[in-house]
Design an enzyme around this catalytic site. Structure first.
Site, PDB file in Angstrom:
ATOM      1  N   HIS A 314      31.274  36.002  33.541  1.00 50.80           N
ATOM      2  CA  HIS A 314      32.025  37.029  34.262  1.00 50.80           C
ATOM      3  C   HIS A 314      31.177  38.284  34.352  1.00 50.80           C
ATOM      4  O   HIS A 314      30.461  38.623  33.412  1.00 50.80           O
ATOM      5  CB  HIS A 314      33.340  37.329  33.520  1.00 50.80           C
ATOM      6  CG  HIS A 314      34.339  38.078  34.344  1.00 50.80           C
ATOM      7  ND1 HIS A 314      34.284  39.444  34.516  1.00 50.80           N
ATOM      8  CD2 HIS A 314      35.426  37.652  35.052  1.00 50.80           C
ATOM      9  CE1 HIS A 314      35.291  39.828  35.286  1.00 50.80           C
ATOM     10  NE2 HIS A 314      36.001  38.772  35.618  1.00 50.80           N
ATOM     11  N   ASP A 371      39.177  32.337  36.371  1.00 45.90           N
ATOM     12  CA  ASP A 371      39.137  31.717  37.695  1.00 45.90           C
ATOM     13  C   ASP A 371      39.007  30.199  37.588  1.00 45.90           C
ATOM     14  O   ASP A 371      39.568  29.460  38.396  1.00 45.90           O
ATOM     15  CB  ASP A 371      37.974  32.283  38.508  1.00 45.90           C
ATOM     16  CG  ASP A 371      38.117  33.769  38.759  1.00 45.90           C
ATOM     17  OD1 ASP A 371      39.196  34.184  39.200  1.00 45.90           O
ATOM     18  OD2 ASP A 371      37.156  34.512  38.494  1.00 45.90           O
TER      19      ASP A 371
END
Length: 435
Positions: A314, A371
């Site tokens: 991330h 995600d």
């Protein structure tokens, strides 16, 4: 703007053309520091800072969300995301984000009832959605339909009227999921449907998306709970692209619907809200290539190979994404409950297990992020890939509202970034027949 909980402890010195300029260094409640340069241009005779993408620039002070990417910390109004996701529900978290504190039982019950009371849209909105082709992307429909709400509620709310402000907030929270569900039904060619007052927020969202005319829809409680947790985990994430867009639009005193419509459009960009969709596209790529997961793990580790594993690591979190750590259990629960037979989900589980054990990914802290797991859950629930970003938007709505509201409460000036001009120096116009 002077905030009582921002401490001014030291000064930063900048030398410009031999002139020393001092600027206050402000410290936030969690120890973060910011150099306050709002007088830089005035005191330096026109010098500005250059920070493409605002990676080192705090555009505001905020009490809503705190992120520590190095330690994997995410707080909503001071509450750890893990506690809220475990113990709360989406509308309680929405109330917290928007109004600053967890609601009392009476406040919560009124909030839920008021949102249900506004869970319909003007029938003329159907004429607008009828104008879209079935090929229209759901995010385009959602942005347009949100903006269209201004036509049905044209009066710009007096921000100082707390009762009117509350009404427009619950109105949007009630109507936004309907518009999202309608965007999916339009694409499917299904008749449009409405909420059921007997169901909760996420149960209604599932009903409005999946109900068919010939049979009553029964909400799967595991699916509704997992969706509720996902919405909580996506509810706010500090000053990202779409949130900054909402605040910037709102700084002109544009209405809430217009600001949120802009946020939807910003989220639509593949570099922002499309990450979970990119996960599914990657899994499909692996499936079409024979499903050899190890091959793609090796490609990801090859610095000369352009392939990248989507849904791992991330930009903000340099540790395990705290949202992913929590939602993983719900991905496992949904897959077990629904007994979905899907080669893409099989590849996803194999990829997750392999990457978590691989020293390369461990050393670089390339863990599965939110995600990755949200894509798996949405796929298992039967939500089409093009709807993933719509689900993200529905989850992010309370954060957008909270940020818009805070910006107005802070009486922030209209946003007006500066630039460094590198174009032509002054020159004279040449008639077209002399060029």
């Amino acid at each position: 703007m002077k905030e009582s909980n921002i401490m001014e402890e030291e000064k930063a010195v900048l030398v410009v053309d031999g002139k020393e300029l001092e600027f206050p260094v402000r410290t936030g409640t969690m120890g973060d520091k910011a150099i306050d340069i709002k007088r830089l241009r005035a005191d330096s005779g026109g010098v500005v800072t250059l920070d493409p993408g605002y990676k080192n620039t705090a555009s505001t002070v905020s009490k809503i969300t705190y992120i520590n990417g190095e330690e994997g910390v995410l707080l909503y109004r001071g509450y750890p995301i893990e506690e809220l996701a475990e113990k709360s529900d989406f509308l309680e978290v929405a109330y917290l984000l928007i109004f600053g504190e967890l609601p009392t039982k009476a406040q919560y019950e009124k909030f839920v009832a008021d949102i249900k009371d506004k869970s319909f849209v003007n029938e003329e909105m159907k004429n607008i959605i009828d104008g879209f082709p079935r090929s229209a992307h759901p995010m385009g429909i959602l942005s347009s339909m949100t903006s269209a709400l201004t036509a049905f509620y044209p009066v710009n709310v007096d921000f100082n009227d707390k009762e009117e402000l509350y009404k427009i907030i619950v109105r949007l929270l009630g109507k936004f999921p309907i518009l999202g569900a309608w965007a999916m039904r339009k694409r499917n060619g299904w008749p449009l449907t409405y909420a059921d007052s007997r169901l909760n927020y996420t149960g209604n969202l599932l009903k409005m998306m999946f109900e068919k005319p010939m049979e009553p829809y029964k909400v799967n409680e595991v699916s509704a709970e997992a969706l509720d947790k996902l919405l909580i985990l996506h509810a706010d994430h500090e000053q990202n692209c779409s949130t900054s867009t909402v605040r910037l639009i709102g700084s002109s005193h544009a209405g809430l619907f217009a600001a949120i419509s802009g946020g939807v459009s910003a989220l639509w960009g593949p570099l922002h809200g499309g990450a979970n969709q990119a996960v599914l596209e990657m899994l499909e790529q692996i499936r079409q290539d024979g499903g050899d997961v190890q091959k793609y793990i090796n490609k990801a580790k090859d610095k000369n190979d352009p392939f990248r594993l989507m849904g791992f690591g991330h930009r903000v979190y340099k540790n395990y994404d705290p949202r992913a750590r929590f939602i993983k259990q719900y991905a496992d629960k949904v897959l077990a409950e629904l007994k979905v037979s899907d080669p893409l989900l099989d590849i996803a589980k194999t990829l997750e297990e392999a990457a978590l054990k691989d020293e390369y990914f461990q050393a670089r802290k390339l863990f599965p992020n939110v995600d990755f797991y949200s894509g798996i859950i949405y796929r298992a629930l039967g939500i089409p890939t093009e709807m993933f970003t719509v689900m993200f938007a529905i989850g992010r709505l309370p954060g957008w509202i909270a940020q818009w509201k805070e910006m107005r409460e802070n009486k922030e000036p209209i946003g007006r970034p500066r630039q460094l001009y590198v174009g032509s120096t002054p020159r004279h116009y040449v008639p077209i027949d002399k060029r």
